[in-house]
Design a protein around this motif. Structure first.
Motif, short mmCIF file in Angstrom:
data_model
loop_
_atom_site.label_atom_id
_atom_site.label_comp_id
_atom_site.label_asym_id
_atom_site.label_seq_id
_atom_site.Cartn_x
_atom_site.Cartn_y
_atom_site.Cartn_z
N ALA A 4 0.84 -1.21 0.00
CA ALA A 4 0.00 0.00 0.00
C ALA A 4 0.87 1.25 0.00
CB ALA A 4 -0.94 -0.01 1.21
N TRP A 5 1.91 1.25 0.82
CA TRP A 5 2.84 2.39 0.85
C TRP A 5 3.57 2.53 -0.49
CZ3 TRP A 5 2.73 6.38 3.82
CH2 TRP A 5 2.21 6.28 5.11
N SER A 6 3.89 1.40 -1.09
CA SER A 6 4.57 1.44 -2.38
C SER A 6 3.70 2.09 -3.44
CB SER A 6 4.96 0.02 -2.80
OG SER A 6 5.93 -0.49 -1.91
N TRP A 7 2.40 1.79 -3.43
CA TRP A 7 1.49 2.43 -4.39
C TRP A 7 1.42 3.93 -4.15
CZ3 TRP A 7 0.13 0.76 -8.90
CH2 TRP A 7 0.11 -0.60 -9.15
N LEU A 8 1.40 4.33 -2.87
CA LEU A 8 1.38 5.76 -2.55
C LEU A 8 2.66 6.43 -3.06
CD1 LEU A 8 0.12 8.24 -1.18
CD2 LEU A 8 1.24 7.49 0.93
N LEU A 9 3.81 5.81 -2.80
CA LEU A 9 5.08 6.35 -3.29
C LEU A 9 5.08 6.44 -4.81
CD1 LEU A 9 7.65 4.49 -0.99
CD2 LEU A 9 6.85 6.86 -0.80
N LEU A 10 4.51 5.44 -5.46
CA LEU A 10 4.47 5.42 -6.91
C LEU A 10 3.61 6.56 -7.46
CD1 LEU A 10 5.35 4.02 -9.49
CD2 LEU A 10 3.40 2.47 -9.22
N VAL A 11 2.47 6.80 -6.84
CA VAL A 11 1.62 7.93 -7.27
C VAL A 11 2.35 9.25 -7.06
CG1 VAL A 11 -0.51 9.20 -6.75
CG2 VAL A 11 -0.56 6.72 -6.97
N LEU A 12 3.02 9.41 -5.92
CA LEU A 12 3.80 10.64 -5.69
C LEU A 12 4.91 10.78 -6.72
CD1 LEU A 12 4.06 10.60 -1.79
CD2 LEU A 12 2.65 12.10 -3.20
N ALA A 13 5.56 9.68 -7.06
CA ALA A 13 6.61 9.71 -8.08
C ALA A 13 6.03 10.16 -9.42
CB ALA A 13 7.25 8.33 -8.22
N GLY A 14 4.85 9.66 -9.76
CA GLY A 14 4.18 10.07 -11.00
C GLY A 14 3.82 11.54 -11.01
N LEU A 15 3.34 12.04 -9.87
CA LEU A 15 3.01 13.47 -9.78
C LEU A 15 4.26 14.34 -9.92
CD1 LEU A 15 0.35 13.35 -6.91
CD2 LEU A 15 -0.05 13.64 -9.37
N LEU A 16 5.36 13.88 -9.33
CA LEU A 16 6.62 14.61 -9.49
C LEU A 16 7.10 14.56 -10.94
CD1 LEU A 16 8.44 13.61 -6.21
CD2 LEU A 16 7.87 15.94 -6.94
N GLU A 17 6.79 13.46 -11.64
CA GLU A 17 7.16 13.39 -13.06
C GLU A 17 6.41 14.47 -13.84
OE1 GLU A 17 7.59 10.36 -16.82
OE2 GLU A 17 6.44 9.69 -15.10
N ILE A 18 5.15 14.67 -13.52
CA ILE A 18 4.40 15.76 -14.16
C ILE A 18 5.07 17.09 -13.84
CG2 ILE A 18 2.20 17.00 -14.23
CD1 ILE A 18 0.89 14.28 -13.33
N GLY A 19 5.45 17.26 -12.58
CA GLY A 19 6.10 18.51 -12.16
C GLY A 19 7.39 18.77 -12.90
N TRP A 20 8.21 17.74 -13.06
CA TRP A 20 9.48 18.01 -13.75
C TRP A 20 9.29 18.18 -15.24
CZ3 TRP A 20 11.45 14.78 -17.40
CH2 TRP A 20 11.33 13.40 -17.28
N ALA A 21 8.28 17.54 -15.81
CA ALA A 21 8.03 17.74 -17.24
C ALA A 21 7.57 19.18 -17.49
CB ALA A 21 6.99 16.75 -17.74
N VAL A 22 6.68 19.67 -16.65
CA VAL A 22 6.27 21.08 -16.76
C VAL A 22 7.46 21.98 -16.49
CG1 VAL A 22 4.80 22.86 -15.71
CG2 VAL A 22 3.84 20.60 -16.24
N GLY A 23 8.28 21.59 -15.53
CA GLY A 23 9.48 22.36 -15.21
C GLY A 23 10.44 22.48 -16.38
N LEU A 24 10.51 21.44 -17.22
CA LEU A 24 11.35 21.52 -18.42
C LEU A 24 10.92 22.69 -19.30
CD1 LEU A 24 11.78 17.80 -19.50
CD2 LEU A 24 13.56 19.32 -18.64
#
Length: 110
Positions: A4-24
């Motif tokens: 369950a924690w791993s899924w939460l970490l994975l969702v946060l990782a995905g949201l950060l991926e959106i953040g860095w893509a916009v950041g590019l």
């Protein structure tokens, strides 16, 4: 519980991926002309990959990576439409929906 924690970490990782893509885009391609935005983008990249790695300890790597990419791809496409006036055509929205369905299916089948 670890999964369950791993899924939460994975969702946060995905949201950060959106953040860095916009950041590019906002940093003009990691330009030194925008050092603050570039630094935040690089930090988001690192945090995203680290969280993906932590999630992959308890999730199948194929599933974790596909979900991470799916969240990032769909979220970045939506962000582009909202923030940068990219086209919001029916075809693009359908493609995003297909990604979301695929990510949901991977979660349900894991």
């Amino acid at each position: 519980m670890a999964q369950a924690w791993s899924w939460l970490l994975l969702v946060l990782a995905g949201l950060l991926e959106i953040g860095w893509a916009v950041g590019l885009k906002l940093s003009q391609g990691l330009s030194l002309a925008r050092p603050g935005t570039t630094a935040l983008t690089v930090a988001a990249m690192a945090a995203s990959v680290i969280l993906l790695g932590l999630a992959a300890r308890h999730l199948p790597i194929g599933t974790a990576y596909a979900v991470w990419v799916g969240i990032g791809a769909a979220g970045t496409a939506i962000a582009g439409m909202m923030l940068f006036d990219e086209p919001a055509t029916l075809a693009r929205i359908g493609a995003i929906a297909t990604i979301v369905i695929g990510v949901a299916a991977l979660k349900l089948l894991s």
